[in-house]
Design an enzyme around this catalytic site. Structure first.
Site, mmCIF file in Angstrom:
data_model
loop_
_atom_site.group_PDB
_atom_site.id
_atom_site.type_symbol
_atom_site.label_atom_id
_atom_site.label_comp_id
_atom_site.label_asym_id
_atom_site.label_seq_id
_atom_site.Cartn_x
_atom_site.Cartn_y
_atom_site.Cartn_z
ATOM 1 N N CYS A 65 20.073 6.925 -18.450
ATOM 2 C CA CYS A 65 20.344 8.103 -19.075
ATOM 3 C C CYS A 65 20.346 9.441 -18.520
ATOM 4 O O CYS A 65 19.293 9.346 -17.786
ATOM 5 C CB CYS A 65 19.764 8.094 -20.604
ATOM 6 S SG CYS A 65 20.690 9.412 -21.565
ATOM 7 N N CYS A 69 15.401 13.903 -22.392
ATOM 8 C CA CYS A 69 14.642 13.875 -23.686
ATOM 9 C C CYS A 69 13.284 13.457 -23.549
ATOM 10 O O CYS A 69 13.138 12.370 -22.980
ATOM 11 C CB CYS A 69 15.149 13.028 -24.744
ATOM 12 S SG CYS A 69 17.026 13.524 -25.217
ATOM 13 N N CYS A 72 11.940 9.963 -24.646
ATOM 14 C CA CYS A 72 12.442 8.689 -24.379
ATOM 15 C C CYS A 72 12.220 8.012 -23.406
ATOM 16 O O CYS A 72 12.221 8.601 -22.115
ATOM 17 C CB CYS A 72 14.047 9.045 -24.543
ATOM 18 S SG CYS A 72 15.197 7.669 -24.688
ATOM 19 N N CYS A 109 23.048 -1.558 -36.446
ATOM 20 C CA CYS A 109 23.051 -0.187 -35.826
ATOM 21 C C CYS A 109 23.460 -0.738 -34.319
ATOM 22 O O CYS A 109 22.493 -1.234 -33.472
ATOM 23 C CB CYS A 109 21.669 0.530 -36.105
ATOM 24 S SG CYS A 109 21.328 0.860 -37.583
ATOM 25 N N CYS A 142 26.712 0.772 -38.213
ATOM 26 C CA CYS A 142 26.378 2.174 -37.609
ATOM 27 C C CYS A 142 26.707 2.358 -36.338
ATOM 28 O O CYS A 142 25.984 1.529 -35.603
ATOM 29 C CB CYS A 142 25.129 2.480 -38.286
ATOM 30 S SG CYS A 142 24.384 4.251 -38.160
ATOM 31 N N CYS A 202 23.754 9.632 -40.627
ATOM 32 C CA CYS A 202 22.589 9.256 -40.624
ATOM 33 C C CYS A 202 21.887 10.113 -39.698
ATOM 34 O O CYS A 202 22.228 10.304 -38.344
ATOM 35 C CB CYS A 202 22.465 7.795 -40.136
ATOM 36 S SG CYS A 202 20.696 7.300 -39.832
ATOM 37 N N ARG A 272 14.566 6.224 -43.964
ATOM 38 C CA ARG A 272 14.149 4.959 -43.364
ATOM 39 C C ARG A 272 12.969 5.047 -42.565
ATOM 40 O O ARG A 272 13.032 6.105 -41.926
ATOM 41 C CB ARG A 272 15.381 4.579 -42.365
ATOM 42 C CG ARG A 272 15.230 3.351 -41.602
ATOM 43 C CD ARG A 272 16.448 2.866 -40.787
ATOM 44 N NE ARG A 272 17.709 3.026 -41.753
ATOM 45 C CZ ARG A 272 18.602 3.752 -41.491
ATOM 46 N NH1 ARG A 272 18.297 4.717 -40.639
ATOM 47 N NH2 ARG A 272 19.612 3.794 -42.408
#
Length: 428
Positions: A65, A69, A72, A109, A142, A202, A272
């Site tokens: 990626c 972040c 992550c 998901c 999702c 979400c 969740r």
């Protein structure tokens, strides 16, 4: 305790607590912990009974990626030894999803690392959604693909997506200390695009990244203002090879307080329990079921969860039941609002409340991981909500909470080596 009585009354009426009340929940003592759980449990049962919704993650594209972040394992420059692979083909993703559906998951998901999807990526994911829906009629899907461009949410909706996940993760004030390659406002805009397209939104948070109690309350109140149908709560999994690898601040008690605070602020929303529950709640996971009404089954994006059968046993042993495919998740007033039926009268009981099964969010889609782009909420990172439970509620904004969890427990973090992107059977 007057505080808890007040919060229960407000939760049953869907009335927003004050920030001071939310901060006070985080500052309660260990002696009061079971009272806090019992109070928040009354609100949870009012709107969701004893049902637990199961969600299943499929990591469509892992690692590599370009975003930075800090939490992550898939970030730019990450040294974490995670699986790295490009896009799964639709049939491969559908096969991976089948394991979760067979285990009782109502929602699949679909998550992909990256800043956001190209139009070609949206085409890929659309074909995957169609393949899953063809194989599993009625299953919710999702998508969690990162920052959306104009029109992409509409295209996902047309392809059959039910929901879109994109987490706020932390407070606006401290967001720049966690991520520099995109902004807090970018995330808010993507959630709003999903809502405008008719997707169930979400959006959640990651606790344990050095944030203060005030930061936690700020992000949860911001989520309440955004009004997603689903709020995943992640607890940071401090992967070796990431900037937050040493952030081992959480205790099980701290995690439970955070979940209770979220429930009081978002009483009728699908809360969740997402990434990091096994690492930080450990043997106290069953208590969390009194606060949340949704969990991920099996593994996360880049880390392994506990055995899927252990999840099912835990739910049954704690006196809860897996939510069936024919049961809607959200209370009726939220379900009606999402489907355009208007915000009807409040349901006063879970049976009346019904719920909107296709909405939720996380650690991000209902993904439990933390993500900057598509790694969204489900990546198997969890927030280390570090904090001194006895700290005064007047702590300064952005001040890191005092360590509470002791030495690092690297034995509790297992990198995912099975399921999507491998030749091994998934955990579900």
């Amino acid at each position: 305790m007057d505080l808890l009585n007040t919060l229960v009354d407000k939760g049953l009426r869907r009335e927003l607590p004050t920030r001071e009340e939310a901060l006070a929940v985080l500052a309660t003592s260990d002696d009061d912990l079971l009272d806090v759980v019992a109070a928040a449990g009354k609100v949870r049962r009012q709107w969701f009974g004893r049902r637990v919704k199961l969600n299943y993650l499929v990591n469509l594209k892992s690692g590599l990626c370009p975003e930075d972040c800090s939490y992550c394992s898939q970030r730019l420059g990450s040294k974490a030894g995670i699986l790295k692979y490009t896009w799964l083909k639709p049939d491969e993703a559908s096969k991976a999803a089948a394991a979760g559906v067979a285990g009782g998951a109502k929602r699949v998901c679909l998550v992909a690392s990256g800043r956001g999807p190209t139009d070609r990526d949206v085409d890929r994911v659309s074909k995957t959604i169609e393949a899953i829906k063809e194989r599993h009629e009625g299953v919710e899907v999702c998508a969690c693909l990162g920052l959306l461009s104009d029109g992409q949410a509409d295209r996902l909706r047309e392809a059959g997506a039910d929901a879109y996940n994109h987490n706020l993760n932390t407070s606006e004030e401290t967001y720049g200390a966690i991520t520099t390659t995109h902004t807090y406002a970018d995330r808010v805009e993507t959630v709003q695009q999903a809502q405008a397209a008719g997707l169930s939104a979400c959006s959640g948070l990651i606790a344990g990244m050095g944030e203060s109690d005030k930061d936690l309350v700020d992000v949860v109140f911001a989520l309440r203002d955004l009004d997603p149908d689903s709020v995943p709560v992640n607890f940071l999994i401090p992967f070796e090879g990431t900037p937050l690898a040493k952030e081992w601040n959480l205790t099980p008690q701290r995690c439970l307080r955070i979940l209770a605070m979220v429930r009081f602020v978002c009483p009728d929303v699908e809360v969740r329990l997402a990434g990091g529950r096994e690492v930080h709640l450990r043997s106290m996971q069953p208590l969390a079921l009194h606060l949340v009404n949704s969990i991920f089954l099996g593994d996360y994006l880049t880390s392994e969860g506990q055995a899927g059968q252990a999840d099912l046993d835990m739910i049954a042993d704690a006196g809860f039941e897996v939510e069936g495919a024919g049961t809607t998740t959200l209370p009726r007033h939220r379900a009606d609002a999402l489907t355009g039926g208007g915000c009807g009268s409040q349901a006063s009981a879970p049976e009346q409340a019904g719920g909107c099964g296709s909405h939720e969010a996380s650690g991000g889609g209902g993904c439990g991981s933390h993500g900057g782009g598509g790694c969204g909420p489900c990546g198997g990172h969890a927030a280390v909500a570090g904090g001194d439970e006895s700290a005064p509620v007047t702590e300064t904004v952005g001040a890191p909470a005092a360590p509470a969890g002791g030495p690092a427990r690297t034995d509790l973090v297992a990198v995912r080596r099975r399921g999507a992107g491998t030749d091994l059977a998934p955990n579900a």
